[in-house]
Design an enzyme around this catalytic site. Sequence first.
Site, PDB file in Angstrom:
ATOM      1  CB  CYS A 140      97.209  93.660  -5.755  1.00 40.32           C
ATOM      2  SG  CYS A 140      96.937  94.094  -4.026  1.00 40.32           S
ATOM      3  CB  CYS A 143      99.471  92.586  -3.046  1.00 47.29           C
ATOM      4  SG  CYS A 143      97.696  92.604  -2.843  1.00 47.29           S
ATOM      5  CG  ASP A 144     102.360  92.023  -5.810  1.00 46.68           C
ATOM      6  OD1 ASP A 144     102.615  91.353  -4.791  1.00 46.68           O
ATOM      7  OD2 ASP A 144     101.610  91.624  -6.714  1.00 46.68           O
TER       8      ASP A 144
HETATM    9  P1  FAD Z   1      89.427  84.466  -3.260  1.00 45.12           P
HETATM   10  O1  FAD Z   1      90.839  84.357  -2.848  1.00 45.12           O
HETATM   11  O2  FAD Z   1      89.107  85.176  -4.532  1.00 45.12           O
HETATM   12  O3  FAD Z   1      88.831  82.995  -3.318  1.00 45.12           O
HETATM   13  C1  FAD Z   1      87.569  82.747  -3.850  1.00 45.12           C
HETATM   14  C2  FAD Z   1      87.314  81.257  -3.819  1.00 45.12           C
HETATM   15  O4  FAD Z   1      85.969  80.999  -4.250  1.00 45.12           O
HETATM   16  C3  FAD Z   1      88.206  80.439  -4.743  1.00 45.12           C
HETATM   17  O5  FAD Z   1      88.605  79.298  -4.028  1.00 45.12           O
HETATM   18  C4  FAD Z   1      87.276  80.024  -5.886  1.00 45.12           C
HETATM   19  O6  FAD Z   1      87.646  78.789  -6.455  1.00 45.12           O
HETATM   20  C5  FAD Z   1      85.975  79.894  -5.130  1.00 45.12           C
HETATM   21  N1  FAD Z   1      84.766  79.971  -5.956  1.00 45.12           N
HETATM   22  C6  FAD Z   1      84.379  80.976  -6.779  1.00 45.12           C
HETATM   23  N2  FAD Z   1      83.205  80.665  -7.369  1.00 45.12           N
HETATM   24  C7  FAD Z   1      82.858  79.442  -6.873  1.00 45.12           C
HETATM   25  C8  FAD Z   1      81.752  78.573  -7.096  1.00 45.12           C
HETATM   26  N3  FAD Z   1      80.770  78.894  -7.928  1.00 45.12           N
HETATM   27  N4  FAD Z   1      81.718  77.389  -6.435  1.00 45.12           N
HETATM   28  C9  FAD Z   1      82.703  77.039  -5.563  1.00 45.12           C
HETATM   29  N5  FAD Z   1      83.771  77.831  -5.317  1.00 45.12           N
HETATM   30  C10 FAD Z   1      83.841  79.007  -5.977  1.00 45.12           C
HETATM   31  N6  FAD Z   1      96.451  90.051  -0.642  1.00 45.12           N
HETATM   32  C11 FAD Z   1      97.325  90.186   0.374  1.00 45.12           C
HETATM   33  O7  FAD Z   1      96.907  90.375   1.517  1.00 45.12           O
HETATM   34  N7  FAD Z   1      98.674  90.110   0.155  1.00 45.12           N
HETATM   35  C12 FAD Z   1      99.206  89.894  -1.077  1.00 45.12           C
HETATM   36  O8  FAD Z   1     100.439  89.847  -1.250  1.00 45.12           O
HETATM   37  C13 FAD Z   1      98.303  89.727  -2.169  1.00 45.12           C
HETATM   38  N8  FAD Z   1      98.761  89.510  -3.416  1.00 45.12           N
HETATM   39  C14 FAD Z   1      97.873  89.357  -4.445  1.00 45.12           C
HETATM   40  C15 FAD Z   1      98.360  89.123  -5.721  1.00 45.12           C
HETATM   41  C16 FAD Z   1      97.477  88.959  -6.774  1.00 45.12           C
HETATM   42  C17 FAD Z   1      98.029  88.693  -8.162  1.00 45.12           C
HETATM   43  C18 FAD Z   1      96.079  89.034  -6.551  1.00 45.12           C
HETATM   44  C19 FAD Z   1      95.097  88.835  -7.701  1.00 45.12           C
HETATM   45  C20 FAD Z   1      95.588  89.290  -5.291  1.00 45.12           C
HETATM   46  C21 FAD Z   1      96.468  89.458  -4.230  1.00 45.12           C
HETATM   47  N9  FAD Z   1      96.016  89.710  -2.935  1.00 45.12           N
HETATM   48  C22 FAD Z   1      96.905  89.824  -1.896  1.00 45.12           C
HETATM   49  C23 FAD Z   1      94.577  89.847  -2.656  1.00 45.12           C
HETATM   50  C24 FAD Z   1      94.054  88.552  -2.039  1.00 45.12           C
HETATM   51  O9  FAD Z   1      94.442  87.479  -2.857  1.00 45.12           O
HETATM   52  C25 FAD Z   1      92.534  88.598  -1.907  1.00 45.12           C
HETATM   53  O10 FAD Z   1      92.166  89.740  -1.158  1.00 45.12           O
HETATM   54  C26 FAD Z   1      92.029  87.354  -1.184  1.00 45.12           C
HETATM   55  O11 FAD Z   1      92.459  86.185  -1.832  1.00 45.12           O
HETATM   56  C27 FAD Z   1      90.506  87.344  -1.104  1.00 45.12           C
HETATM   57  O12 FAD Z   1      90.126  86.177  -0.459  1.00 45.12           O
HETATM   58  P2  FAD Z   1      88.677  85.554  -0.634  1.00 45.12           P
HETATM   59  O13 FAD Z   1      88.685  84.330   0.210  1.00 45.12           O
HETATM   60  O14 FAD Z   1      87.650  86.579  -0.388  1.00 45.12           O
HETATM   61  O15 FAD Z   1      88.515  85.179  -2.177  1.00 45.12           O
END
Ligand code: FAD
Length: 318
Positions: A140, A143-144
């Site tokens: 990302c 992000c980084d």
């Molecule tokens: P996610 O964080 O993807 O969470 C999804 C959740 O759903 C998880 O808890 C998973 O366990 C759960 N889940 C999935 N399938 C199921 C199922 N069947 N049953 C029950 N639970 C399930 N964003 C920033 O703003 N700043 C940063 O510095 C940043 N750094 C990042 C670094 C990395 C390496 C990555 C990969 C991403 C980064 N991001 C950052 C992006 C950010 O992490 C995502 O945009 C954000 O986490 C998305 O949130 P979300 O809640 O939509 O989903």
Amino acid sequence: MVRDVVIIGSGPAGHTAAIYAARANLKPLLIEGLARGGIPGGQLMITNDVENYPGFPEKITGPDLMKSFREQSVVQGVDIITDDVNRVDFAKRPFTVWTGEGDGATAYQARTIIIATGAQARWLGLESEAALQGRGVSACAVCDGAFFRNQDVIVIGGGDTAMEESMYLSGLCRTVTIVHRRDEFRASKTMQERVVKNPKIELVYDTVIEEVLDVSKGEVTGARVRNLKTSEVKVIPCTGFFVAIGHTPNTDLFQGQLELHDNGYIRTKPGSSYTNVPGVFACGDVQDFTYRQAVTAAGSGCMAALDAERWMAIHDAH
Ligand code: FAD
């Protein structure tokens, strides 16, 4: 027991939806995941420093941030189950979701469902890449990228994501080298033209990554690459290594139940969290292939809780 709302997923979107739903007295159940589609806490659990989540002038680690999200859900009275949802039925109301398998499956019924199952970055699959994640290896740029100001970075990929990430990084870094395994990019012509004209970006075609260096030092110092046409092996020095080969939304559960985009993301009504099934809402990265940030995920989690509450008030008395 039929709940008002079941939330699937425990990233920033799921917890924000849970906090808002709890404060609206909807007594939400949040199923936080276990192994399927990521880990409890979501994508931020695999990153170190988060410097762009508002409210934390001192940077915070991803796991610490998600610990606070979870604590806030608990304080607000959210019921949390650590398990995966393995099956859903959105064809009739109340909706049903199941954790567990076969005879051990448990069913949960709800008037509304909020899907926040997120997405996962695709990786090359190298051991060195995994070992250096968060230590120079990232998926990302937004992000980084700022951690690599005035430094040399490599971007892997040949699609629009790789071009966008490279353009973004070129505003921060000294040089950006795009390494692509084919002899042409898949990205749109317009994106390619912008990249080709950018003096900070160098293009390396027909080349694969053999190893990210240097695991023994615990930081990225370069990448050993091999040209597929000439078999020449060389090291490209860099301190940041950005993998930009796409993301996979966690939507396999919802195939045939909800309308998805061609790329697999859940289709929501623009400006809202409404899916094509009334009473089922989606928020965060599972429906967003444009912004993909913790703060936008959290914002859309708030929208989903408010949409669910208002939808129930109109259609389905508590
Ligand atoms: P996610 O964080 O993807 O969470 C999804 C959740 O759903 C998880 O808890 C998973 O366990 C759960 N889940 C999935 N399938 C199921 C199922 N069947 N049953 C029950 N639970 C399930 N964003 C920033 O703003 N700043 C940063 O510095 C940043 N750094 C990042 C670094 C990395 C390496 C990555 C990969 C991403 C980064 N991001 C950052 C992006 C950010 O992490 C995502 O945009 C954000 O986490 C998305 O949130 P979300 O809640 O939509 O989903």
